[in-house]
Motif scaffolding. Structure first.
Motif, PDB file in Angstrom:
ATOM      1  N   ILE A   1      -2.901   4.177  -7.258  1.00 12.49           N
ATOM      2  CA  ILE A   1      -3.985   5.148  -7.480  1.00 12.49           C
ATOM      3  C   ILE A   1      -3.765   5.890  -8.801  1.00 12.49           C
ATOM      4  O   ILE A   1      -4.692   6.093  -9.593  1.00 12.49           O
ATOM      5  CB  ILE A   1      -4.078   6.136  -6.306  1.00 12.49           C
ATOM      6  N   GLN A   2      -2.517   6.315  -9.023  1.00 10.66           N
ATOM      7  CA  GLN A   2      -2.188   7.028 -10.270  1.00 10.66           C
ATOM      8  C   GLN A   2      -2.484   6.165 -11.500  1.00 10.66           C
ATOM      9  O   GLN A   2      -2.967   6.637 -12.526  1.00 10.66           O
ATOM     10  CB  GLN A   2      -0.707   7.437 -10.269  1.00 10.66           C
ATOM     11  N   ALA A   3      -2.202   4.845 -11.350  1.00 13.32           N
ATOM     12  CA  ALA A   3      -2.407   3.928 -12.487  1.00 13.32           C
ATOM     13  C   ALA A   3      -3.827   3.382 -12.525  1.00 13.32           C
ATOM     14  O   ALA A   3      -4.152   2.577 -13.417  1.00 13.32           O
ATOM     15  CB  ALA A   3      -1.404   2.782 -12.402  1.00 13.32           C
ATOM     16  N   LYS A   4      -4.665   3.802 -11.556  1.00 14.44           N
ATOM     17  CA  LYS A   4      -6.058   3.364 -11.449  1.00 14.44           C
ATOM     18  C   LYS A   4      -6.197   1.836 -11.372  1.00 14.44           C
ATOM     19  O   LYS A   4      -7.082   1.230 -11.952  1.00 14.44           O
ATOM     20  CB  LYS A   4      -6.869   3.897 -12.630  1.00 14.44           C
ATOM     21  N   MET A   5      -5.231   1.225 -10.622  1.00 13.78           N
ATOM     22  CA  MET A   5      -5.249  -0.229 -10.416  1.00 13.78           C
ATOM     23  C   MET A   5      -6.012  -0.525  -9.120  1.00 13.78           C
ATOM     24  O   MET A   5      -5.463  -0.997  -8.129  1.00 13.78           O
ATOM     25  CB  MET A   5      -3.810  -0.764 -10.351  1.00 13.78           C
ATOM     26  N   TYR A   6      -7.319  -0.244  -9.136  1.00  9.05           N
ATOM     27  CA  TYR A   6      -8.100  -0.280  -7.901  1.00  9.05           C
ATOM     28  C   TYR A   6      -8.277  -1.698  -7.350  1.00  9.05           C
ATOM     29  O   TYR A   6      -8.307  -1.896  -6.123  1.00  9.05           O
ATOM     30  CB  TYR A   6      -9.457   0.392  -8.134  1.00  9.05           C
ATOM     31  N   ASP A   7      -8.411  -2.684  -8.245  1.00  6.75           N
ATOM     32  CA  ASP A   7      -8.558  -4.066  -7.765  1.00  6.75           C
ATOM     33  C   ASP A   7      -7.303  -4.529  -7.017  1.00  6.75           C
ATOM     34  O   ASP A   7      -7.381  -5.109  -5.931  1.00  6.75           O
ATOM     35  CB  ASP A   7      -8.837  -5.012  -8.937  1.00  6.75           C
ATOM     36  N   HIS A   8      -6.164  -4.260  -7.631  1.00  7.50           N
ATOM     37  CA  HIS A   8      -4.886  -4.606  -6.981  1.00  7.50           C
ATOM     38  C   HIS A   8      -4.685  -3.785  -5.709  1.00  7.50           C
ATOM     39  O   HIS A   8      -4.145  -4.282  -4.716  1.00  7.50           O
ATOM     40  CB  HIS A   8      -3.716  -4.365  -7.950  1.00  7.50           C
ATOM     41  N   LEU A   9      -5.138  -2.525  -5.753  1.00  9.25           N
ATOM     42  CA  LEU A   9      -4.997  -1.633  -4.598  1.00  9.25           C
ATOM     43  C   LEU A   9      -5.792  -2.174  -3.409  1.00  9.25           C
ATOM     44  O   LEU A   9      -5.303  -2.193  -2.269  1.00  9.25           O
ATOM     45  CB  LEU A   9      -5.470  -0.224  -4.962  1.00  9.25           C
ATOM     46  N   GLN A  10      -7.030  -2.632  -3.681  1.00 10.60           N
ATOM     47  CA  GLN A  10      -7.869  -3.163  -2.598  1.00 10.60           C
ATOM     48  C   GLN A  10      -7.225  -4.390  -1.959  1.00 10.60           C
ATOM     49  O   GLN A  10      -7.201  -4.520  -0.729  1.00 10.60           O
ATOM     50  CB  GLN A  10      -9.258  -3.521  -3.154  1.00 10.60           C
ATOM     51  N   GLU A  11      -6.693  -5.278  -2.780  1.00 10.64           N
ATOM     52  CA  GLU A  11      -6.030  -6.482  -2.271  1.00 10.64           C
ATOM     53  C   GLU A  11      -4.780  -6.120  -1.463  1.00 10.64           C
ATOM     54  O   GLU A  11      -4.527  -6.683  -0.391  1.00 10.64           O
ATOM     55  CB  GLU A  11      -5.678  -7.392  -3.447  1.00 10.64           C
ATOM     56  N   TYR A  12      -4.005  -5.153  -2.002  1.00 13.68           N
ATOM     57  CA  TYR A  12      -2.764  -4.740  -1.344  1.00 13.68           C
ATOM     58  C   TYR A  12      -3.055  -4.127   0.038  1.00 13.68           C
ATOM     59  O   TYR A  12      -2.398  -4.458   1.035  1.00 13.68           O
ATOM     60  CB  TYR A  12      -2.013  -3.738  -2.231  1.00 13.68           C
ATOM     61  N   VAL A  13      -4.065  -3.223   0.078  1.00 12.40           N
ATOM     62  CA  VAL A  13      -4.419  -2.554   1.340  1.00 12.40           C
ATOM     63  C   VAL A  13      -4.959  -3.567   2.337  1.00 12.40           C
ATOM     64  O   VAL A  13      -4.663  -3.501   3.545  1.00 12.40           O
ATOM     65  CB  VAL A  13      -5.441  -1.421   1.088  1.00 12.40           C
ATOM     66  N   HIS A  14      -5.739  -4.538   1.868  1.00 14.40           N
ATOM     67  CA  HIS A  14      -6.275  -5.581   2.755  1.00 14.40           C
ATOM     68  C   HIS A  14      -5.145  -6.364   3.412  1.00 14.40           C
ATOM     69  O   HIS A  14      -5.143  -6.604   4.640  1.00 14.40           O
ATOM     70  CB  HIS A  14      -7.183  -6.525   1.950  1.00 14.40           C
ATOM     71  N   ASP A  15      -4.161  -6.788   2.605  1.00  9.22           N
ATOM     72  CA  ASP A  15      -3.006  -7.527   3.140  1.00  9.22           C
ATOM     73  C   ASP A  15      -2.212  -6.666   4.119  1.00  9.22           C
ATOM     74  O   ASP A  15      -1.722  -7.155   5.150  1.00  9.22           O
ATOM     75  CB  ASP A  15      -2.090  -7.989   2.004  1.00  9.22           C
ATOM     76  N   LEU A  16      -2.099  -5.382   3.776  1.00  9.35           N
ATOM     77  CA  LEU A  16      -1.340  -4.450   4.628  1.00  9.35           C
ATOM     78  C   LEU A  16      -2.028  -4.289   5.980  1.00  9.35           C
ATOM     79  O   LEU A  16      -1.371  -4.307   7.033  1.00  9.35           O
ATOM     80  CB  LEU A  16      -1.216  -3.092   3.918  1.00  9.35           C
ATOM     81  N   VAL A  17      -3.351  -4.147   5.984  1.00 12.56           N
ATOM     82  CA  VAL A  17      -4.115  -3.999   7.234  1.00 12.56           C
ATOM     83  C   VAL A  17      -3.984  -5.252   8.089  1.00 12.56           C
ATOM     84  O   VAL A  17      -3.813  -5.173   9.311  1.00 12.56           O
ATOM     85  CB  VAL A  17      -5.600  -3.681   6.925  1.00 12.56           C
ATOM     86  N   GLN A  18      -4.072  -6.419   7.452  1.00 16.59           N
ATOM     87  CA  GLN A  18      -3.937  -7.675   8.182  1.00 16.59           C
ATOM     88  C   GLN A  18      -2.567  -7.769   8.850  1.00 16.59           C
ATOM     89  O   GLN A  18      -2.445  -8.205   9.998  1.00 16.59           O
ATOM     90  CB  GLN A  18      -4.133  -8.863   7.237  1.00 16.59           C
ATOM     91  N   HIS A  19      -1.530  -7.345   8.115  1.00 19.70           N
ATOM     92  CA  HIS A  19      -0.166  -7.362   8.656  1.00 19.70           C
ATOM     93  C   HIS A  19      -0.028  -6.425   9.849  1.00 19.70           C
ATOM     94  O   HIS A  19       0.577  -6.772  10.868  1.00 19.70           O
ATOM     95  CB  HIS A  19       0.839  -6.978   7.556  1.00 19.70           C
ATOM     96  N   VAL A  20      -0.623  -5.226   9.740  1.00 17.10           N
ATOM     97  CA  VAL A  20      -0.557  -4.243  10.827  1.00 17.10           C
ATOM     98  C   VAL A  20      -1.283  -4.751  12.063  1.00 17.10           C
ATOM     99  O   VAL A  20      -0.803  -4.635  13.192  1.00 17.10           O
ATOM    100  CB  VAL A  20      -1.144  -2.881  10.371  1.00 17.10           C
ATOM    101  N   ARG A  21      -2.460  -5.379  11.848  1.00 20.61           N
ATOM    102  CA  ARG A  21      -3.215  -5.926  12.978  1.00 20.61           C
ATOM    103  C   ARG A  21      -2.443  -7.044  13.669  1.00 20.61           C
ATOM    104  O   ARG A  21      -2.420  -7.129  14.902  1.00 20.61           O
ATOM    105  CB  ARG A  21      -4.560  -6.467  12.482  1.00 20.61           C
ATOM    106  N   ALA A  22      -1.823  -7.886  12.886  1.00 18.49           N
ATOM    107  CA  ALA A  22      -1.037  -8.988  13.459  1.00 18.49           C
ATOM    108  C   ALA A  22       0.134  -8.455  14.272  1.00 18.49           C
ATOM    109  O   ALA A  22       0.443  -8.949  15.355  1.00 18.49           O
ATOM    110  CB  ALA A  22      -0.527  -9.902  12.344  1.00 18.49           C
ATOM    111  N   SER A  23       0.761  -7.404  13.757  1.00 16.87           N
ATOM    112  CA  SER A  23       1.892  -6.806  14.463  1.00 16.87           C
ATOM    113  C   SER A  23       1.455  -6.155  15.764  1.00 16.87           C
ATOM    114  O   SER A  23       2.133  -6.238  16.787  1.00 16.87           O
ATOM    115  CB  SER A  23       2.579  -5.760  13.569  1.00 16.87           C
ATOM    116  N   ASN A  24       0.296  -5.502  15.740  1.00 17.86           N
ATOM    117  CA  ASN A  24      -0.191  -4.796  16.921  1.00 17.86           C
ATOM    118  C   ASN A  24      -0.614  -5.737  18.039  1.00 17.86           C
ATOM    119  O   ASN A  24      -0.447  -5.429  19.207  1.00 17.86           O
ATOM    120  CB  ASN A  24      -1.360  -3.877  16.558  1.00 17.86           C
TER     121      ASN A  24
END
Length: 387
Positions: free
Chosen positions: A268-291
């Motif tokens: 967010i600080q570096a305003k890397m929003y495209d990378h941020l969206q991809e990173y958060v998407h992967d993170l959510v998928q991982h959390v859902r799989a774990s749950n």
């Protein structure tokens, strides 16, 4: 001459059968020990007949027989004193039970003194109560039954070990009751009978038996408490180990969570929003799989699986789960379930990793059919050979 005939045709076969039963019951092969048993019977039967000839008290003869047989078992069959005494006590208790049953029936028609006074009657009685024991010895060896094998299997379970110990105490008590009845029923030279009758001490002796019963009950209760305490300590130790693993996993997840938050903050600080969206998407998928990974609602088993799945991921083994019931099987101890499932999972993990299986996986099935719990663990490692 009468002594020799009685020894050869009555006492020697009787002691041979008795000693044979004791050895076969403890897993020894008849073909390997038949000559040893014959030699032991020659010694033991001679000493017994000699004491009978000297008109020794029957109590004394029984005690001497127990001592002699235990020593002979120790010298020729098994070096352990406990085994030797166990074989002796088992064989003598068996022969006493068989003998008193036969004598109780026969003495309804013929007096005990008539039996003692006739060689043929003694031979008939001996053959009658020894025949079931000889047949039993044959079937025990043929079926490969063994007291020692049974005890080894049973003593794995502490609960069963408690019952076996209790049964041993009951059998010991049974031995004394049979012995007491035998001494009173047979008109023979029993020191115990003479003492009780001379001092009119039957009520006193009965009181003594009651006291012994109370002591046995107290001993059984104390044994049960000891086994329960051991089981509680073992259960607490295992649960603490699993809880420690769960806490370790939670600490690692907390550490990962902090790192992930810091990464998101940095993007967010570096305003890397495209990378941020991809990173958060992967993170959510991982959390859902774990749950959704663990659906088993049995808390101890679920806690165990969390730690085991972590280990599988480290070894790149896929975890699969099929859950067809919400039942937690509360009638089965959580400690027992965890112990069984943990052992099988460890074996499955070792099978797929040591064999270098391609695309390894471990699958657990949690289901129920009528009132039966079905827990199945499978993997794609090498099959176990049928033999």
């Amino acid at each position: 001459m009468g002594f020799l005939i009685n020894y050869l045709f009555i006492s020697l076969p009787e002691f041979y059968g008795m000693l044979l039963l004791g050895t076969v019951l403890f897993g020894f092969s008849f073909s390997k020990i038949k000559y040893k048993i014959l030699f032991m019977a020659i010694i033991s039967a001679f000493i017994s007949d000699l004491m009978w000839q000297l008109e020794s008290f029957a109590d004394f003869r029984i005690i001497i027989t127990i001592i002699i047989n235990t020593i002979l078992y120790k010298l020729f069959i098994h070096k352990n004193w406990k085994f030797a005494f166990g074989m002796t006590l088992t064989s003598i208790l068996s022969i006493l039970i068989s003998e008193i049953i036969v004598l109780v029936v026969i003495t309804q028609f013929i007096s005990y003194q008539q039996i003692l006074g006739s060689f043929w009657l003694k031979l008939l009685v001996t053959f009658t109560y020894m025949l079931p024991l000889i047949i039993s010895s044959y079937f025990i060896e043929k079926k490969h039954w063994s007291v020692t094998k049974g005890f080894k299997k049973l003593f794995i379970n502490k609960n069963i070990a408690y019952w076996i110990t209790s049964l041993t105490l009951i059998l010991l008590q049974l031995f004394f009751i049979i012995y007491l009845n035998y001494s009173f029923y047979m008109n023979s030279q029993f020191l115990l009978k003479k003492i009780i009758l001379n001092i009119h001490g039957l009520p006193l002796f009965s009181l003594g038996l009651v006291i012994v019963n109370i002591l046995l009950i107290v001993s059984v209760i104390q044994l049960k408490n000891i086994y329960m305490q051991k089981e509680i300590i073992q259960t607490e130790s295992d649960y603490n180990q699993h809880l420690e693993n769960v806490l370790k996993k939670l600490r690692m997840e907390r550490h990962d969570f902090i790192n992930e938050i810091q990464t998101i903050h940095g993007m967010i600080q570096a305003k890397m929003y495209d990378h941020l969206q991809e990173y958060v998407h992967d993170l959510v998928q991982h959390v859902r799989a774990s749950n959704r990974r663990i659906k088993i609602k049995n808390i101890p088993v679920s806690a165990l699986l969390h730690t085991k799945i972590e280990l599988m991921e480290e070894k790149k083994v896929e975890y699969r789960e099929i859950v067809e019931t919400d039942d937690t099987f509360p009638s089965i101890k959580g400690y027992d379930l965890v112990k069984i499932i943990s052992n099988i999972l460890d074996n499955a993990l070792r099978a797929v990793t040591e064999s270098h299986t391609r695309n390894p996986f471990i699958e657990i099935y949690w289901g129920k059919k009528d009132s039966t719990a079905i827990i199945q663990i499978s993997n794609n490692g090498p099959k176990i050979e049928k033999k």
